[in-house]
Motif scaffolding. Structure first.
Motif, PDB file in Angstrom:
ATOM      1  N   SER B 210       6.068 -11.233  10.514  1.00  0.00           N
ATOM      2  CA  SER B 210       6.420  -9.829  10.729  1.00  0.00           C
ATOM      3  C   SER B 210       6.912  -9.540  12.141  1.00  0.00           C
ATOM      4  O   SER B 210       7.562  -8.521  12.360  1.00  0.00           O
ATOM      5  CB  SER B 210       5.226  -8.926  10.384  1.00  0.00           C
ATOM      6  OG  SER B 210       5.058  -8.893   8.977  1.00  0.00           O
ATOM      7  N   GLY B 214       9.380  -7.748  10.528  1.00  0.00           N
ATOM      8  CA  GLY B 214       8.770  -6.424  10.495  1.00  0.00           C
ATOM      9  C   GLY B 214       7.677  -6.341   9.438  1.00  0.00           C
ATOM     10  O   GLY B 214       7.608  -7.168   8.522  1.00  0.00           O
ATOM     11  N   ALA B 215       6.800  -5.330   9.584  1.00  0.00           N
ATOM     12  CA  ALA B 215       5.758  -5.119   8.566  1.00  0.00           C
ATOM     13  C   ALA B 215       6.375  -4.552   7.298  1.00  0.00           C
ATOM     14  O   ALA B 215       5.827  -4.681   6.197  1.00  0.00           O
ATOM     15  CB  ALA B 215       4.684  -4.177   9.111  1.00  0.00           C
ATOM     16  N   LYS B 216       7.553  -3.956   7.413  1.00  0.00           N
ATOM     17  CA  LYS B 216       8.213  -3.259   6.302  1.00  0.00           C
ATOM     18  C   LYS B 216       8.384  -4.131   5.053  1.00  0.00           C
ATOM     19  O   LYS B 216       8.455  -3.610   3.947  1.00  0.00           O
ATOM     20  CB  LYS B 216       9.584  -2.749   6.755  1.00  0.00           C
ATOM     21  CG  LYS B 216      10.558  -3.858   7.144  1.00  0.00           C
ATOM     22  CD  LYS B 216      11.844  -3.343   7.749  1.00  0.00           C
ATOM     23  CE  LYS B 216      12.715  -4.530   8.207  1.00  0.00           C
ATOM     24  NZ  LYS B 216      13.844  -4.132   9.032  1.00  0.00           N
ATOM     25  N   GLN B 219       5.904  -3.386   2.166  1.00  0.00           N
ATOM     26  CA  GLN B 219       5.728  -2.070   1.552  1.00  0.00           C
ATOM     27  C   GLN B 219       6.035  -2.086   0.045  1.00  0.00           C
ATOM     28  O   GLN B 219       5.276  -1.524  -0.747  1.00  0.00           O
ATOM     29  CB  GLN B 219       6.586  -1.013   2.276  1.00  0.00           C
ATOM     30  CG  GLN B 219       6.279   0.421   1.866  1.00  0.00           C
ATOM     31  CD  GLN B 219       4.811   0.800   2.106  1.00  0.00           C
ATOM     32  OE1 GLN B 219       4.261   0.553   3.161  1.00  0.00           O
ATOM     33  NE2 GLN B 219       4.178   1.381   1.078  1.00  0.00           N
ATOM     34  N   GLN B 258      -1.314  -2.010   6.516  1.00  0.00           N
ATOM     35  CA  GLN B 258      -1.845  -1.783   7.863  1.00  0.00           C
ATOM     36  C   GLN B 258      -1.435  -2.935   8.773  1.00  0.00           C
ATOM     37  O   GLN B 258      -1.313  -4.082   8.311  1.00  0.00           O
ATOM     38  CB  GLN B 258      -3.383  -1.741   7.820  1.00  0.00           C
ATOM     39  CG  GLN B 258      -3.970  -0.340   7.925  1.00  0.00           C
ATOM     40  CD  GLN B 258      -5.500  -0.395   7.893  1.00  0.00           C
ATOM     41  OE1 GLN B 258      -6.093  -1.041   7.042  1.00  0.00           O
ATOM     42  NE2 GLN B 258      -6.120   0.301   8.827  1.00  0.00           N
ATOM     43  N   ILE B 259      -1.237  -2.637  10.045  1.00  0.00           N
ATOM     44  CA  ILE B 259      -0.921  -3.693  11.015  1.00  0.00           C
ATOM     45  C   ILE B 259      -2.143  -3.913  11.907  1.00  0.00           C
ATOM     46  O   ILE B 259      -2.497  -3.048  12.695  1.00  0.00           O
ATOM     47  CB  ILE B 259       0.289  -3.317  11.899  1.00  0.00           C
ATOM     48  CG1 ILE B 259       1.521  -3.055  11.023  1.00  0.00           C
ATOM     49  CG2 ILE B 259       0.579  -4.415  12.914  1.00  0.00           C
ATOM     50  CD1 ILE B 259       2.703  -2.484  11.790  1.00  0.00           C
ATOM     51  N   SER B 262      -1.221  -5.385  16.186  1.00  0.00           N
ATOM     52  CA  SER B 262      -0.303  -4.427  16.807  1.00  0.00           C
ATOM     53  C   SER B 262       0.167  -4.906  18.178  1.00  0.00           C
ATOM     54  O   SER B 262       1.042  -4.307  18.774  1.00  0.00           O
ATOM     55  CB  SER B 262      -0.981  -3.060  16.915  1.00  0.00           C
ATOM     56  OG  SER B 262      -2.233  -3.223  17.540  1.00  0.00           O
ATOM     57  N   ASN B 266       5.620  -4.584  14.704  1.00  0.00           N
ATOM     58  CA  ASN B 266       5.890  -3.187  14.382  1.00  0.00           C
ATOM     59  C   ASN B 266       6.553  -3.109  13.000  1.00  0.00           C
ATOM     60  O   ASN B 266       6.699  -4.118  12.314  1.00  0.00           O
ATOM     61  CB  ASN B 266       6.737  -2.516  15.468  1.00  0.00           C
ATOM     62  CG  ASN B 266       8.062  -3.226  15.661  1.00  0.00           C
ATOM     63  OD1 ASN B 266       8.603  -3.811  14.713  1.00  0.00           O
ATOM     64  ND2 ASN B 266       8.573  -3.206  16.874  1.00  0.00           N
ATOM     65  N   TRP B 267       6.921  -1.937  12.615  1.00  0.00           N
ATOM     66  CA  TRP B 267       7.446  -1.734  11.269  1.00  0.00           C
ATOM     67  C   TRP B 267       8.768  -2.474  11.068  1.00  0.00           C
ATOM     68  O   TRP B 267       8.986  -3.126  10.060  1.00  0.00           O
ATOM     69  CB  TRP B 267       7.625  -0.217  11.042  1.00  0.00           C
ATOM     70  CG  TRP B 267       8.179   0.123   9.694  1.00  0.00           C
ATOM     71  CD1 TRP B 267       9.460   0.484   9.404  1.00  0.00           C
ATOM     72  CD2 TRP B 267       7.476   0.123   8.447  1.00  0.00           C
ATOM     73  NE1 TRP B 267       9.607   0.710   8.065  1.00  0.00           N
ATOM     74  CE2 TRP B 267       8.394   0.489   7.447  1.00  0.00           C
ATOM     75  CE3 TRP B 267       6.149  -0.163   8.086  1.00  0.00           C
ATOM     76  CZ2 TRP B 267       8.045   0.608   6.112  1.00  0.00           C
ATOM     77  CZ3 TRP B 267       5.807  -0.064   6.757  1.00  0.00           C
ATOM     78  CH2 TRP B 267       6.744   0.319   5.776  1.00  0.00           C
ATOM     79  N   GLU B 268       9.658  -2.381  12.054  1.00  0.00           N
ATOM     80  CA  GLU B 268      11.019  -2.887  11.875  1.00  0.00           C
ATOM     81  C   GLU B 268      11.173  -4.381  12.171  1.00  0.00           C
ATOM     82  O   GLU B 268      12.047  -5.034  11.613  1.00  0.00           O
ATOM     83  CB  GLU B 268      11.985  -2.121  12.787  1.00  0.00           C
ATOM     84  CG  GLU B 268      12.276  -0.699  12.341  1.00  0.00           C
ATOM     85  CD  GLU B 268      13.021  -0.643  11.009  1.00  0.00           C
ATOM     86  OE1 GLU B 268      13.631  -1.658  10.619  1.00  0.00           O
ATOM     87  OE2 GLU B 268      12.960   0.409  10.353  1.00  0.00           O
TER      88      GLU B 268
END
Lengths: 342, 390
Positions: B210, B214-216, B219, B258-259, B262, B266-268
């Motif tokens: 990730s 990213g974490a995305k 989803q 959840q991350i 951190s 990040n998300w991206e």
């Protein structure tokens, strides 16, 4: 004498060979027994003797903290020391690839002479071969050594571990292996480290002089601490419980391990040894070790327990206990050391 | 320890504090306390072999209550490589005038008849790299040879392969070729979660994937399968904290993404790295995973415009694509699908060990079987004769 490069004629047995022996080997290793220049060295000896041999190949031949010559002396002298034997006489055979710069060979021989001074051991016989390019990688050295056992009572042995012993290491672990790896892979270290390559006899002599009952001694060379402890556990049919938090490991060695996925206890050492002694003399033994600069990081790392049968067909077991009490088997290293992928 | 211009970062800063015994005990206590409220066993799949390694190396199972069980996922690039791809690497290595480059344990994985290590012992030039960028130098130093990089890994290592290709292109290297075996986490996990036998109640996702992707990427899995997913670091404290987060999500009955890591995720993710991958690589229609079978869009290949660097185009005559199954006794497939544990295997530690592996899970240090073999749990020790206090 042409001081450019070693050529095949230096191993031919003629004038050039004699020049090399006289001007290089005799000059640095000078002693009466060597100067006899007979087919074999002749000497008197007392009592029980220890005899060992080892061959040395290392790439690069010069590394931080040593070179192949220092390694060839320290390696054999340490094998004798691990039997509680005072190193006396060494043989020394060089296999040289043609084209090796004379200066490199001179630097190596001079470093061997310096290392010999630490124990008073003498090179009393030797041999030189020069082989065509590609037949060896620069230089291989074989040394054999004879030492005199210093005590009738204290005879360290891989079979000598007893429940109630504690395990000590004479210094921080894994430095030689980490240095060689870092030099091969040209890793830049913030805190540079040197190989632990060194003759350890003075420290062993001090332990013997103080009458420390040394149940087992072993220099943790190839295979590192993990290999020594596994060999001991099986030879003595005991369990060894190692406390991970007590292992002395330098920041740089730990850093290389973190980076590439290795363990410091799998890395080679060339001047760090492992001891098994009764728990009651552990403090005294550590105090003696700490008097030597090369043992300043000596530490107690674990204890010897009765062997608990373990369903794996083994006769001994090494356990690693984490700082939070989780326990796992500490296996000896296997196969090539390959870096992890991600 | 790595040094960059102007400032330095000590490597120990990256793990110090994340192996702290007090923190570990505190997390273990909290997990045990909360797990009492679980109505049924919680089976957590750690997707990545690196996490399997952490679980076993740091003895985390001994700190956890019985209700929490690990299922070891397919996230080990060596373990999921089907035999036919290894045979392809071997065929390439045996070509005249060739240097084959690969990473780590790949060199020891058995193909149908032999392994790269054995081929090397017979005199063929096979080398394990420490970093893919070394491929450039080796190609430059050996202009008369064809140098082949057998590229493996998940999203984490893919940008490095793309960067090597970019540099090869800039330097106009004509003797460096790529055999691309890069695979993707989400399609493989999706295939597992969609299986009728699936027993997975939550996922621990690998942080390094990730950092790049990213974490995305997780989803859609949360949306489709409604289970907790935590993107976790690799230190023992990271994994314990992620487990606590999962237990809390289950108790609140609000599964989400959840991350935990951190510090770097990040998300991206790393958009520059993602662009680099897209520039050179596209998804394959399908890829056969060892143990999991064909999964559509689960792996990458070079874009058609880079065919001149692609071994599967240039050396197609040397490569067979016939699917090859595992040894009959090997249950690596079931282990990779999370429906069996290494100890369920009849040949574990007997006919199959790290020195003579039958299946890929025993080869890589990230494989579940290897981790179980190497870091075998110790039976409870008798009360110790004396506590070491010095």
């Amino acid at each position: 004498m042409n001081k450019g490069h070693i050529s095949l004629s230096h191993g031919g047995g003629g004038v050039e060979t004699q020049q090399l022996i006289q001007q290089l080997f005799y000059a640095h290793f000078d002693n009466e027994l060597l100067r006899q220049a007979e087919d074999a060295a002749v000497f008197e000896a007392n009592g029980a003797l220890a005899f060992t041999t080892d061959s040395f190949t290392v790439s690069p031949i010069f590394f931080k903290g040593g070179d192949i010559g220092k390694l060839a002396v320290a390696g054999t002298v340490n094998d004798l020391a691990m039997m509680a034997a005072k190193p006396l006489y060494l043989s020394c055979a060089f296999m040289i690839e043609e084209g090796l710069p004379f200066q490199s060979l001179e630097r190596i021989v001079s470093s061997m002479a310096l290392e010999l001074k630490k124990t008073g051991a003498k090179v009393v016989c030797g041999d030189t071969k020069v082989v065509p390019k590609g037949a060896v990688d620069q230089l291989f050295i074989n040394t054999s050594g004879i030492g005199e056992l210093m005590s009738d009572q204290i005879r360290p042995s891989a079979q000598g571990l007893q429940p109630g012993d504690v395990i000590l290491v004479s210094g921080d672990i894994g430095r030689h292996g980490a240095v060689i790896l870092a030099e091969r892979e040209t890793l830049q270290l913030q805190a540079p480290i040197e190989s632990d390559c060194n003759s350890v006899w003075p420290a062993v002599a001090a332990l013997l002089a103080a009458g420390i009952p040394l149940h087992a001694l072993r220099d943790a060379t190839r295979g590192g601490l993990a290999a020594v402890l596994n060999e001991w556990a099986q030879a003595s049919a005991v369990s060894i419980d190692v406390q991970e938090a007590k292992l002395p490991i330098s920041e740089s060695v730990q850093g290389i391990c973190e980076l590439l996925g290795f363990e410091a206890f799998d890395f080679a050492n060339e001047g760090t040894f492992v001891l098994s002694v009764p728990a009651e003399v552990a403090d005294e033994a550590l105090a003696i070790l700490h008097q030597f600069a090369f043992c300043k990081n000596a530490a107690m790392i674990g204890e010897v327990l009765e062997f608990q049968p373990y369903p794996k067909g083994t006769t001994g077991l090494v356990i690693l206990t984490s700082p939070w009490g989780a326990q796992r088997v500490l296996e000896p290293p296997q196969g090539e050391l390959l870096p992890r992928i991600c | 320890m790595s040094q960059t211009k102007g400032h330095t970062l000590a490597l120990q800063q990256l793990y110090q504090g994340f192996r702290d015994p007090q923190t570990m005990h505190a997390l273990a206590q909290q997990i045990a306390e909360k797990a009492k409220q679980l109505s049924c066993p919680l089976r957590v799949m750690e997707v990545c072999g690196g996490h399997t390694h952490t679980v076993m190396k740091y003895g985390l199972k001994s700190l956890l209550p019985e209700q929490i069980e690990f299922i070891h996922g397919p996230g080990c690039p060596v373990c999921i490589m089907p035999k036919e791809r290894i045979d392809q690497a071997i065929a390439l290595a045996k070509m005249d005038n060739t240097i084959l480059l690969t990473l780590g344990d790949m060199i020891r994985v058995p193909g149908s008849k032999t392994s790269l290590a054995k081929v090397r012992a017979k005199g063929h030039d096979v080398r394990a790299l420490y970093t893919p960028m070394d491929a450039i130098q080796i190609a430059q130093q050996n202009p008369d040879k064809q140098v082949i990089f057998f590229a493996i890994g998940f999203e984490t290592t893919t940008p490095m392969t793309a960067a090597v290709l970019q540099q090869a292109q800039q330097l106009r290297l004509t003797n460096l070729f790529f055999h691309i075996n890069h695979v993707l986490v989400p399609p493989a996990v999706s295939a597992l979660l969609g299986d009728d036998d699936c027993r997975i109640g939550a996922l621990i996702g690998p942080s390094h994937v990730s950092v790049i992707a990213g974490a995305k990427i997780y989803q859609p899995l949360v949306d489709s399968y409604g289970l907790p997913i935590v993107v976790s670091g690799f230190e023992p404290v990271d994994v314990m904290q992620s487990l606590l987060m999962i237990v809390e999500q289950v108790l609140e009955n609000k599964p989400h993404l959840q991350i935990q890591y951190s510090r770097a995720v990040n998300w991206e993710g790393n958009l520059k790295a993602q662009q680099l991958i897209e520039q050179f690589l596209v998804p394959r229609a399908t890829f056969r995973w060892r143990g999991l079978g064909e999964i559509p869009n689960s792996a990458l290949q070079l874009r058609p415009e880079f065919a001149q660097w692609d071994t599967e185009q240039v050396f197609a005559d040397h490569l067979s694509n016939e699917a090859l199954d595992d040894h009959k006794l090997c249950i690596c497939g079931d282990i990779l699908r999370g429906i069996a544990q290494p100890k369920d295997c009849r040949v574990f530690g007997k006919g199959c060990d790290p020195q003579r592996p039958l299946g890929s899970c025993m080869v890589s240090s990230e494989g579940a079987c290897h981790a179980y073999y190497r870091y075998a749990n110790v039976p409870k020790m008798p009360s110790r004769a004396q506590e070491i206090s010095r």
